[in-house]
Design a protein around this motif. Structure first.
Motif, short mmCIF file in Angstrom:
data_model
loop_
_atom_site.label_atom_id
_atom_site.label_comp_id
_atom_site.label_asym_id
_atom_site.label_seq_id
_atom_site.Cartn_x
_atom_site.Cartn_y
_atom_site.Cartn_z
N LEU A 1 15.42 9.04 7.53
CA LEU A 1 14.00 9.14 7.18
C LEU A 1 13.55 7.93 6.38
N ALA A 2 14.41 7.45 5.45
CA ALA A 2 14.06 6.26 4.69
C ALA A 2 13.88 5.08 5.63
N THR A 3 14.80 4.94 6.60
CA THR A 3 14.70 3.86 7.57
C THR A 3 13.40 3.98 8.38
N LEU A 4 13.10 5.21 8.77
CA LEU A 4 11.90 5.44 9.58
C LEU A 4 10.64 5.05 8.81
N LEU A 5 10.55 5.48 7.55
CA LEU A 5 9.37 5.15 6.74
C LEU A 5 9.29 3.64 6.56
N GLY A 6 10.46 3.00 6.35
CA GLY A 6 10.50 1.55 6.24
C GLY A 6 10.03 0.90 7.53
N ALA A 7 10.46 1.45 8.66
CA ALA A 7 10.11 0.86 9.95
C ALA A 7 8.60 0.93 10.19
N VAL A 8 8.01 2.08 9.82
CA VAL A 8 6.55 2.21 9.99
C VAL A 8 5.85 1.15 9.14
N SER A 9 6.31 0.98 7.89
CA SER A 9 5.68 -0.01 7.01
C SER A 9 5.85 -1.40 7.60
N TRP A 10 7.04 -1.71 8.08
CA TRP A 10 7.35 -3.03 8.63
C TRP A 10 6.43 -3.33 9.82
N TRP A 11 6.30 -2.33 10.69
CA TRP A 11 5.52 -2.48 11.91
C TRP A 11 4.04 -2.72 11.58
N ARG A 12 3.52 -1.93 10.64
CA ARG A 12 2.11 -2.08 10.29
C ARG A 12 1.87 -3.39 9.54
N ALA A 13 2.85 -3.78 8.72
CA ALA A 13 2.69 -5.02 7.96
C ALA A 13 2.72 -6.22 8.90
N ARG A 14 3.59 -6.16 9.91
CA ARG A 14 3.71 -7.26 10.85
C ARG A 14 2.42 -7.40 11.66
N LYS A 15 1.89 -6.23 12.08
CA LYS A 15 0.67 -6.21 12.88
C LYS A 15 -0.49 -6.83 12.10
N ASN A 16 -0.60 -6.45 10.82
CA ASN A 16 -1.74 -6.91 10.02
C ASN A 16 -1.43 -8.19 9.24
N ASN A 17 -0.22 -8.70 9.43
CA ASN A 17 0.18 -9.93 8.76
C ASN A 17 0.04 -9.86 7.24
N TYR A 18 0.65 -8.84 6.66
CA TYR A 18 0.64 -8.72 5.20
C TYR A 18 1.65 -9.69 4.60
N PRO A 19 1.45 -10.01 3.32
CA PRO A 19 2.28 -11.06 2.72
C PRO A 19 3.77 -10.68 2.62
N ARG A 20 4.62 -11.71 2.62
CA ARG A 20 6.06 -11.52 2.43
C ARG A 20 6.45 -12.21 1.14
#
Lengths: 459, 224
Positions: free
Chosen positions: A214-233
């Motif tokens: 579940l932790a991985t899944l929540l991380g994956a959702v965040s990663w995917w949305r951040a990549r799509k919207n180009n949030y800062p790294r």
């Protein structure tokens, strides 16, 4: 007991009267179902007055016994004394004590630093670090709302400063904060084991894989949305920085190792492991981290004691309640009905899911498990569901229920620290909430996820 | 007087949780250390019997639970379902809260009485008469605990004592509510060592800036 909460819509007299009438009709209909119906209608009515859940349970039992059934009061009195007289139950105060020593802003910051140094340079770095920090902190602290506050109050301003939208941050922290009850040591899991006579060790092991998934899944959702919207790294941390952050946070993380390792290797019983983790947490908080000064120790003890007493009091009364259930043969009747209608496992689990999600809106996890597990568990056993799998799916359900609108507990806590309204937060959490719902169904219908590790370890 | 009772209650439960943790830790340490062959120490450890630790821990926690529950009424830690009550108009809410509190007082009062009767019949009556040197007649001496061999009625007297105290606390809270309209409230989300979060996002910061940017000028009598 409650006081008016700021931001809650207050109904007019007319609207309240309509609601009360509707509730009365519904309860009346339930009460028509016979003695079982009367028990539940009475319980719901008492709970809706806002009295403590423990008192509502106890009053229901006493009223029912007084008016409807012929159970000798001697038997009830005996239950009052022997209800919590089990060494397994005593793991609860110890885990609460351990959690309270480590539920401190200082511990949260160390975990955040460690998480940020590890995953900060990926897409949506701070959000991923937030998920990881929540998972780590929730595991040692054991309280979901406290995790949202401790991690959220550091992470959210940092994310806003770094240029993330506030909604995104609030969504991540609100949902990740609930990870704690799935990752051992977990108090709701101990309570499930107490209510159903299951093995605490097996239950903890059963939570590990779903928790990490579940932790991985929540991380994956965040990663995917951040990549799509180009949030800062973030800038990639050097291995030296990582090692330093790890060294600082490792003392807290070792708590999980002590509990799981101690139980698995057979060094300790679960209750002894809980006691050792309390002693360990005390030493770390007072002598190593020095977050808790000597003067504050009695305060931590007092808070833990009153928290445990509250839970133990619910347990005592829930034992009375399940005694009444068994006396009225309610689980047996339900099981016979389900088997008689050839309904099978899938509809039963679906009903369980819906029931738990609904209950999750009005009660906290421990109370729900104590009330519903003794009723649902015998049915599940008759249908051949594994007790550990059933426990894990109940726990995952509780997690989703905490982030679930309209009245999930975590939503309210997050609303308090972000000063965002519930409806805005509901929009903010939905991508993660959808993922969690999907995961819940997966855990419910694929037993191997929860059973693989316990079986591999020989439980 | 009330202050002493409050303090006593707090001291009892603080001591019980601390001592129970200590006892279990010592018992576990004892079990492992007595397996280590250190001359002298091992012999000494083997002469100590710690098998009562588990039982004592349970009884300490039972007492802690009963008195802690009473303390919890005072500090407002007992959770209830408040979705309906918080939405009611104020006058209705007041009535409902009073009903809820009276329900609590009724339940704890009943349990206290039930428990007192049980304790009296299961050994206390015998013990009292015996102490006073009176004839005990047909009375039942009451069971003792398995390891410590203490009379169970002493252990179980936690139920009537704790319940009556809890009943008293409910009435106290109820009286306070009628007087001031306030209930004790426990903050389940409090975390030590967390700074109050500065709730500022970029738009709010901008608004604040807009509001205050002329102030300095105004004082200095500048831009008009």
């Amino acid at each position: 007991m409650s006081s008016a909460v700021a931001g809650w819509e207050q109904f007019s007299k007319k609207k309240t009267a309509t609601w009360l009438l509707a509730i009365a009709v519904a309860l009346g209909a339930i009460a028509m179902l016979g003695s079982t119906g009367i028990v539940f209608a009475l319980l719901l009515a008492l709970m809706l007055t806002g009295m403590p859940i423990s008192i509502a349970l106890g009053l229901t039992v006493l009223t029912f016994l007084f008016f409807f059934a012929n159970v000798p009061t001697e038997a009830v009195a005996m239950k009052l004394f022997t209800g919590i007289e089990k060494f397994e139950i005593m793991a609860i105060p110890f885990f609460i004590l351990a959690g309270n020593f480590l539920t401190h802003g200082g511990v949260a910051k160390r975990m955040i630093n460690f998480a940020t140094s590890m995953v900060g340079h990926w897409h949506g770095g701070l959000a991923l670090a937030g998920v990881m920090a929540c998972a780590l902190f929730a595991a040692v602290s054991g309280s979901s709302p406290a995790t949202v506050v401790a991690i959220g109050s550091v992470m959210l301003p940092a994310m806003v400063r770094a240029g993330f939208p506030k909604r995104f941050g609030a969504g991540v922290i609100t949902t990740s904060g609930s990870l704690g009850i799935l990752i051992p040591p977990s108090i709701p899991m101990v309570i499930y084991c107490v209510a159903t006579n299951s093995s605490v060790g097996a239950m903890f092991m059963g939570g590990v894989v779903p928790g990490l998934m579940l932790a991985t899944l929540l991380g994956a959702v965040s990663w995917w949305r951040a990549r799509k919207n180009n949030y800062p790294r973030m800038q990639k941390a050097t291995w030296g920085e990582r090692a330093k952050a790890f060294r600082e946070s490792v003392w807290g993380l070792l708590l999980i190792v002590i509990v799981l390792g101690g139980i698995y290797s057979g060094l300790f019983t679960p209750t002894e492991a809980a006691a050792m983790s309390a002693v360990y947490a005390f030493v770390i908080a007072v002598f190593v981290y020095r977050d808790v000064p000597f003067k504050k120790i009695p305060k931590v003890l007092l808070d833990s004691a009153s928290m445990s007493a509250m839970l133990l009091y619910i347990i005592t009364n829930a034992v009375l309640f399940s005694f009444l259930m068994t006396h009225e043969q309610i689980p047996q009747l339900m099981a016979d009905w389900i088997i008689g209608h050839h309904l099978g496992i899938v509809p039963f689990l679906l009903v369980t899911n819906v029931l738990l999600l609904l209950a999750g809106n009005v009660m906290e996890p421990s109370s729900i498990i104590l009330i519903l597990a003794p009723i649902l568990f015998p049915v599940a056993m008759q249908l051949g569901i594994d007790p550990i799998h059933f426990g894990v799916l109940i726990t995952v359900n509780m997690e989703v229920g905490m982030c679930h609108p309209p009245v999930g507990l975590n939503l309210y806590v997050a609303s308090g620290i972000t000063k965002m309204g519930i409806s805005e937060l509901t929009v903010a959490v939905w991508p993660w909430l959808m993922a969690m719902l999907g995961f819940m169904l997966l855990v419910t219908y694929v037993p191997i996820i929860s059973l693989w590790l316990p079986h591999a370890l020989g439980y | 007087m009330m202050k002493y009772l409050d303090h006593l209650e707090e001291i009892i439960i603080t001591f019980l949780i601390g001592a129970a943790t200590f006892i279990i830790a010592v018992a576990v340490a004892h079990r492992y250390l007595s397996g280590v062959p250190i001359p002298g120490l091992q012999d000494w450890l083997l002469t100590i019997n710690m098998s009562w630790a588990q039982e004592l821990c349970i009884y300490m926690f039972v007492w802690m639970a009963k008195f802690g529950a009473a303390y919890g009424v005072r500090s407002g830690i007992h959770v209830g379902v408040d979705v309906l009550v918080t939405r009611m108009p104020d006058s209705w809410r007041k009535t409902t809260v009073v009903i809820a509190i009276l329900g609590g007082a009724l339940f704890t009062g009943l349990i206290g009485t039930l428990g007192a009767k049980f304790v009296w019949e299961n050994g206390m009556h015998y013990a009292v008469l015996n102490k006073l040197g009176m004839a005990v007649g047909e009375l039942y001496e009451g069971p003792v605990t398995p390891d410590l061999e203490w009379p169970t009625w002493i252990i179980y007297s936690a139920v009537p004592l704790g319940s009556y105290l809890m009943c008293f606390r409910f009435l106290q809270v109820g009286l306070g509510f009628l007087r001031t309209g306030e209930l004790p409230h426990h903050d389940h989300t409090h975390v030590d060592g967390v700074e109050e979060m500065p709730v500022l996002d970029s738009t709010e910061a901008l608004e604040e800036y807009e509001q205050h940017k002329f102030e300095k000028d105004g004082k200095d009598g500048g831009a008009k």
